[in-house]
Design an enzyme around this catalytic site. Sequence first.
Site, PDB file in Angstrom:
ATOM      1  N   GLU A  49     -31.126 -49.945  87.838  1.00 22.86           N
ATOM      2  CA  GLU A  49     -29.716 -49.328  87.946  1.00 22.86           C
ATOM      3  C   GLU A  49     -29.490 -48.562  89.082  1.00 22.86           C
ATOM      4  OE1 GLU A  49     -26.996 -49.460  85.333  1.00 22.86           O
ATOM      5  OE2 GLU A  49     -28.104 -51.396  85.121  1.00 22.86           O
ATOM      6  N   SER A  51     -35.669 -47.150  87.786  1.00 25.32           N
ATOM      7  CA  SER A  51     -34.632 -48.212  87.214  1.00 25.32           C
ATOM      8  C   SER A  51     -33.859 -48.899  88.198  1.00 25.32           C
ATOM      9  CB  SER A  51     -33.738 -47.570  86.249  1.00 25.32           C
ATOM     10  OG  SER A  51     -32.775 -48.675  85.968  1.00 25.32           O
ATOM     11  N   TYR A  75     -26.499 -42.378  84.064  1.00 30.88           N
ATOM     12  CA  TYR A  75     -27.752 -42.622  84.174  1.00 30.88           C
ATOM     13  C   TYR A  75     -28.462 -42.965  85.374  1.00 30.88           C
ATOM     14  CZ  TYR A  75     -31.693 -45.887  82.747  1.00 30.88           C
ATOM     15  OH  TYR A  75     -32.965 -46.490  82.873  1.00 30.88           O
TER      16      TYR A  75
HETATM   17  P1  NDP Z   1     -36.534 -46.207  75.120  1.00 32.42           P
HETATM   18  O1  NDP Z   1     -35.217 -45.743  74.795  1.00 32.42           O
HETATM   19  O2  NDP Z   1     -37.171 -47.113  74.131  1.00 32.42           O
HETATM   20  O3  NDP Z   1     -37.672 -44.881  75.117  1.00 32.42           O
HETATM   21  C1  NDP Z   1     -37.407 -43.577  75.668  1.00 32.42           C
HETATM   22  C2  NDP Z   1     -37.688 -42.600  74.835  1.00 32.42           C
HETATM   23  O4  NDP Z   1     -37.500 -41.260  75.529  1.00 32.42           O
HETATM   24  C3  NDP Z   1     -36.997 -42.489  73.414  1.00 32.42           C
HETATM   25  O5  NDP Z   1     -37.906 -42.627  72.492  1.00 32.42           O
HETATM   26  C4  NDP Z   1     -36.326 -41.282  73.538  1.00 32.42           C
HETATM   27  O6  NDP Z   1     -36.290 -40.737  72.110  1.00 32.42           O
HETATM   28  C5  NDP Z   1     -37.185 -40.333  74.518  1.00 32.42           C
HETATM   29  N1  NDP Z   1     -36.536 -39.210  75.006  1.00 32.42           N
HETATM   30  C6  NDP Z   1     -35.228 -39.195  75.583  1.00 32.42           C
HETATM   31  N2  NDP Z   1     -34.843 -38.023  76.059  1.00 32.42           N
HETATM   32  C7  NDP Z   1     -35.830 -37.277  75.618  1.00 32.42           C
HETATM   33  C8  NDP Z   1     -36.151 -35.914  75.867  1.00 32.42           C
HETATM   34  N3  NDP Z   1     -35.328 -35.010  76.282  1.00 32.42           N
HETATM   35  N4  NDP Z   1     -37.443 -35.441  75.424  1.00 32.42           N
HETATM   36  C9  NDP Z   1     -38.485 -36.241  74.833  1.00 32.42           C
HETATM   37  N5  NDP Z   1     -38.024 -37.551  74.493  1.00 32.42           N
HETATM   38  C10 NDP Z   1     -36.818 -38.205  75.120  1.00 32.42           C
HETATM   39  O7  NDP Z   1     -36.890 -46.598  76.444  1.00 32.42           O
HETATM   40  P2  NDP Z   1     -37.877 -47.891  77.170  1.00 32.42           P
HETATM   41  O8  NDP Z   1     -39.171 -47.312  76.537  1.00 32.42           O
HETATM   42  O9  NDP Z   1     -37.074 -49.088  77.103  1.00 32.42           O
HETATM   43  O10 NDP Z   1     -37.760 -47.077  78.679  1.00 32.42           O
HETATM   44  C11 NDP Z   1     -38.800 -46.142  78.982  1.00 32.42           C
HETATM   45  C12 NDP Z   1     -38.133 -45.700  80.305  1.00 32.42           C
HETATM   46  O11 NDP Z   1     -37.987 -46.480  81.377  1.00 32.42           O
HETATM   47  C13 NDP Z   1     -36.893 -44.875  80.149  1.00 32.42           C
HETATM   48  O12 NDP Z   1     -37.082 -43.786  81.011  1.00 32.42           O
HETATM   49  C14 NDP Z   1     -35.977 -46.004  80.598  1.00 32.42           C
HETATM   50  O13 NDP Z   1     -34.835 -45.358  81.104  1.00 32.42           O
HETATM   51  C15 NDP Z   1     -36.767 -46.524  81.882  1.00 32.42           C
HETATM   52  N6  NDP Z   1     -36.407 -47.991  82.160  1.00 32.42           N
HETATM   53  C16 NDP Z   1     -36.542 -48.989  80.984  1.00 32.42           C
HETATM   54  C17 NDP Z   1     -35.956 -50.115  81.311  1.00 32.42           C
HETATM   55  C18 NDP Z   1     -36.175 -51.186  80.391  1.00 32.42           C
HETATM   56  O14 NDP Z   1     -35.393 -52.294  80.611  1.00 32.42           O
HETATM   57  N7  NDP Z   1     -36.525 -51.000  79.152  1.00 32.42           N
HETATM   58  C19 NDP Z   1     -35.662 -50.578  82.885  1.00 32.42           C
HETATM   59  C20 NDP Z   1     -35.625 -49.570  83.553  1.00 32.42           C
HETATM   60  C21 NDP Z   1     -36.056 -48.138  83.307  1.00 32.42           C
HETATM   61  P3  NDP Z   1     -35.083 -41.089  71.212  1.00 32.42           P
HETATM   62  O15 NDP Z   1     -35.586 -42.039  70.557  1.00 32.42           O
HETATM   63  O16 NDP Z   1     -35.215 -39.830  70.508  1.00 32.42           O
HETATM   64  O17 NDP Z   1     -33.926 -40.963  71.940  1.00 32.42           O
HETATM   65  P1  GDR Z   2     -28.755 -52.619  80.898  1.00 36.44           P
HETATM   66  O1  GDR Z   2     -28.966 -53.600  79.546  1.00 36.44           O
HETATM   67  O2  GDR Z   2     -27.644 -52.060  80.931  1.00 36.44           O
HETATM   68  O3  GDR Z   2     -28.864 -53.757  82.069  1.00 36.44           O
HETATM   69  O4  GDR Z   2     -29.877 -51.502  80.994  1.00 36.44           O
HETATM   70  P2  GDR Z   2     -28.254 -54.286  78.451  1.00 36.44           P
HETATM   71  O5  GDR Z   2     -29.075 -54.960  77.765  1.00 36.44           O
HETATM   72  O6  GDR Z   2     -27.362 -53.306  77.558  1.00 36.44           O
HETATM   73  O7  GDR Z   2     -27.132 -54.987  79.261  1.00 36.44           O
HETATM   74  C1  GDR Z   2     -27.361 -56.343  80.113  1.00 36.44           C
HETATM   75  C2  GDR Z   2     -26.439 -57.293  80.549  1.00 36.44           C
HETATM   76  O8  GDR Z   2     -25.981 -57.604  79.122  1.00 36.44           O
HETATM   77  C3  GDR Z   2     -24.447 -57.543  79.416  1.00 36.44           C
HETATM   78  N1  GDR Z   2     -23.780 -57.782  77.960  1.00 36.44           N
HETATM   79  C4  GDR Z   2     -23.995 -56.843  77.225  1.00 36.44           C
HETATM   80  N2  GDR Z   2     -24.806 -55.869  76.843  1.00 36.44           N
HETATM   81  C5  GDR Z   2     -24.739 -55.260  75.836  1.00 36.44           C
HETATM   82  N3  GDR Z   2     -25.492 -54.133  75.434  1.00 36.44           N
HETATM   83  N4  GDR Z   2     -24.027 -55.478  74.446  1.00 36.44           N
HETATM   84  C6  GDR Z   2     -23.263 -56.737  74.657  1.00 36.44           C
HETATM   85  O9  GDR Z   2     -22.476 -56.976  73.639  1.00 36.44           O
HETATM   86  C7  GDR Z   2     -23.236 -57.443  75.970  1.00 36.44           C
HETATM   87  N5  GDR Z   2     -22.708 -58.451  76.494  1.00 36.44           N
HETATM   88  C8  GDR Z   2     -23.136 -58.691  77.714  1.00 36.44           C
HETATM   89  C9  GDR Z   2     -24.307 -56.218  80.010  1.00 36.44           C
HETATM   90  O10 GDR Z   2     -22.905 -56.340  80.487  1.00 36.44           O
HETATM   91  C10 GDR Z   2     -25.374 -56.304  81.202  1.00 36.44           C
HETATM   92  O11 GDR Z   2     -24.811 -56.835  82.144  1.00 36.44           O
HETATM   93  C11 GDR Z   2     -31.101 -51.757  80.693  1.00 36.44           C
HETATM   94  C12 GDR Z   2     -31.839 -50.500  80.074  1.00 36.44           C
HETATM   95  O12 GDR Z   2     -32.922 -50.643  79.586  1.00 36.44           O
HETATM   96  C13 GDR Z   2     -31.807 -49.226  81.071  1.00 36.44           C
HETATM   97  O13 GDR Z   2     -32.483 -48.133  80.685  1.00 36.44           O
HETATM   98  C14 GDR Z   2     -32.463 -49.814  82.355  1.00 36.44           C
HETATM   99  O14 GDR Z   2     -32.538 -49.070  83.207  1.00 36.44           O
HETATM  100  C15 GDR Z   2     -31.760 -51.335  82.786  1.00 36.44           C
HETATM  101  O15 GDR Z   2     -31.667 -52.072  81.878  1.00 36.44           O
HETATM  102  C16 GDR Z   2     -32.487 -51.627  83.888  1.00 36.44           C
END
Ligand code: NDP
Ligand code: GDR
Length: 322
Positions: free
Chosen positions: A128, A126, A150
């Site tokens: 992050e 990520s 995280y």
């Molecule tokens: P989601 O949260 O939609 O999917 C992650 C899934 O992993 C969930 O369904 C969750 O299950 C499952 N999970 C969590 N813990 C466990 C566990 N211990 N065993 C089995 N399953 C588990 O995330 P995304 O699909 O958006 O993201 C996919 C991956 O990419 C994640 O690892 C995320 O951190 C990473 N990522 C995502 C980004 C984004 O913007 N989407 C950006 C950067 C990285 P449950 O629903 O039950 O919690």
């Molecule tokens: P992020 O995603 O923390 O970057 O993590 P999120 O959409 O939560 O936040 C993005 C930005 O929006 C600002 N923000 C708010 N965010 C939320 N959730 N709710 C609000 O009301 C709100 N108002 C403003 C936040 O401060 C932030 O700057 C996502 C996840 O998918 C992670 O798993 C992944 O690793 C990173 O993106 C890259």
Amino acid sequence: MSKALITGIAGQDAAYLSRLLLDKGYEVVGIDRPGRPGAPLPRLQGLGVAGDVRVVGLDLTDFSGLSRLLEREQPDELYNLAGQSIVRSSWQDPIQATKDTAQAALTLLEALRLSWPSARFLQASSSEMFGGAKQDRWDEATPFLPHSPYAVAKLFAHQSTVNYRTTLGLHASCAILFNHESPFRGTDFVLGKIADGVARIKLGQARTLQLGNLDSQRDWGHARDYVCAMHLMLQQARPGDYVVATGRTATVREACRIAFAHAGLAMDDHVVVDPALVRPGEVRCIEADASKARRELGWEPKTGLEDLIVEMVEAAHRRGGR
Ligand code: NDP
Ligand code: GDR
């Protein structure tokens, strides 16, 4: 026929990746949390592939169980997408977040090394992990400075993947993913919340939308595009790490304007800033540089921010709010 194993099969990315791989003729096996066998997986259903993915339940920190699964399935590719993906929640339960993300990745790598080392491995890293990095452009060479449990857990998983590649010779790669969204994104994430809020206001179910920092910046892309980059990474002869991002940074305010304008609404009439939602240690994203992925993988994001937001708002509207 190639076979892929995907962890986190209930999630957003796993649904798009399953769809992509099935369309390419793969056999897809998904790993879900144990204890919910046969439970409906709405995202797989939403993409019309629920019946085509074989789902097994397994604790990702169960080394013996994973080893047996790898020996039985003998996958060509393993995508580790599981993880607790809400950054804020990792502060509420940092130990569980670390187990789900760091310990699970290491267990998978170790099981792979000992039981089925020929499989190609992808770790969902990520942006992050860059956290407080001072550079204005973030690429694969930018030093990591994680700011949350995280991000620390993601960095452990990332470095473990690099380690198993460089020291032990696994074909193991990390996709350093910037924010990517879709209609499957929940309201814990800002674009999902905005899409849902706009739909509810349009439908007369709400008048206001409470948000945190409107000036916060992110590089947002579509999950459908990002899983293509993951797949391309595992088709390379040599494994490696790649930033996956659009290169366009936008503010939350800009994203809001697009969403409200699409619904024919004025954002300023509805958005209320709630100081309780403003994050104390905000990650500062100026510019993501995905030129390595473009150059080496030939990857290009196809969906721009406007189209992404419109797709999300229209889907939320069709659902009738949540
Ligand atoms: P989601 O949260 O939609 O999917 C992650 C899934 O992993 C969930 O369904 C969750 O299950 C499952 N999970 C969590 N813990 C466990 C566990 N211990 N065993 C089995 N399953 C588990 O995330 P995304 O699909 O958006 O993201 C996919 C991956 O990419 C994640 O690892 C995320 O951190 C990473 N990522 C995502 C980004 C984004 O913007 N989407 C950006 C950067 C990285 P449950 O629903 O039950 O919690
Ligand atoms: P992020 O995603 O923390 O970057 O993590 P999120 O959409 O939560 O936040 C993005 C930005 O929006 C600002 N923000 C708010 N965010 C939320 N959730 N709710 C609000 O009301 C709100 N108002 C403003 C936040 O401060 C932030 O700057 C996502 C996840 O998918 C992670 O798993 C992944 O690793 C990173 O993106 C890259």
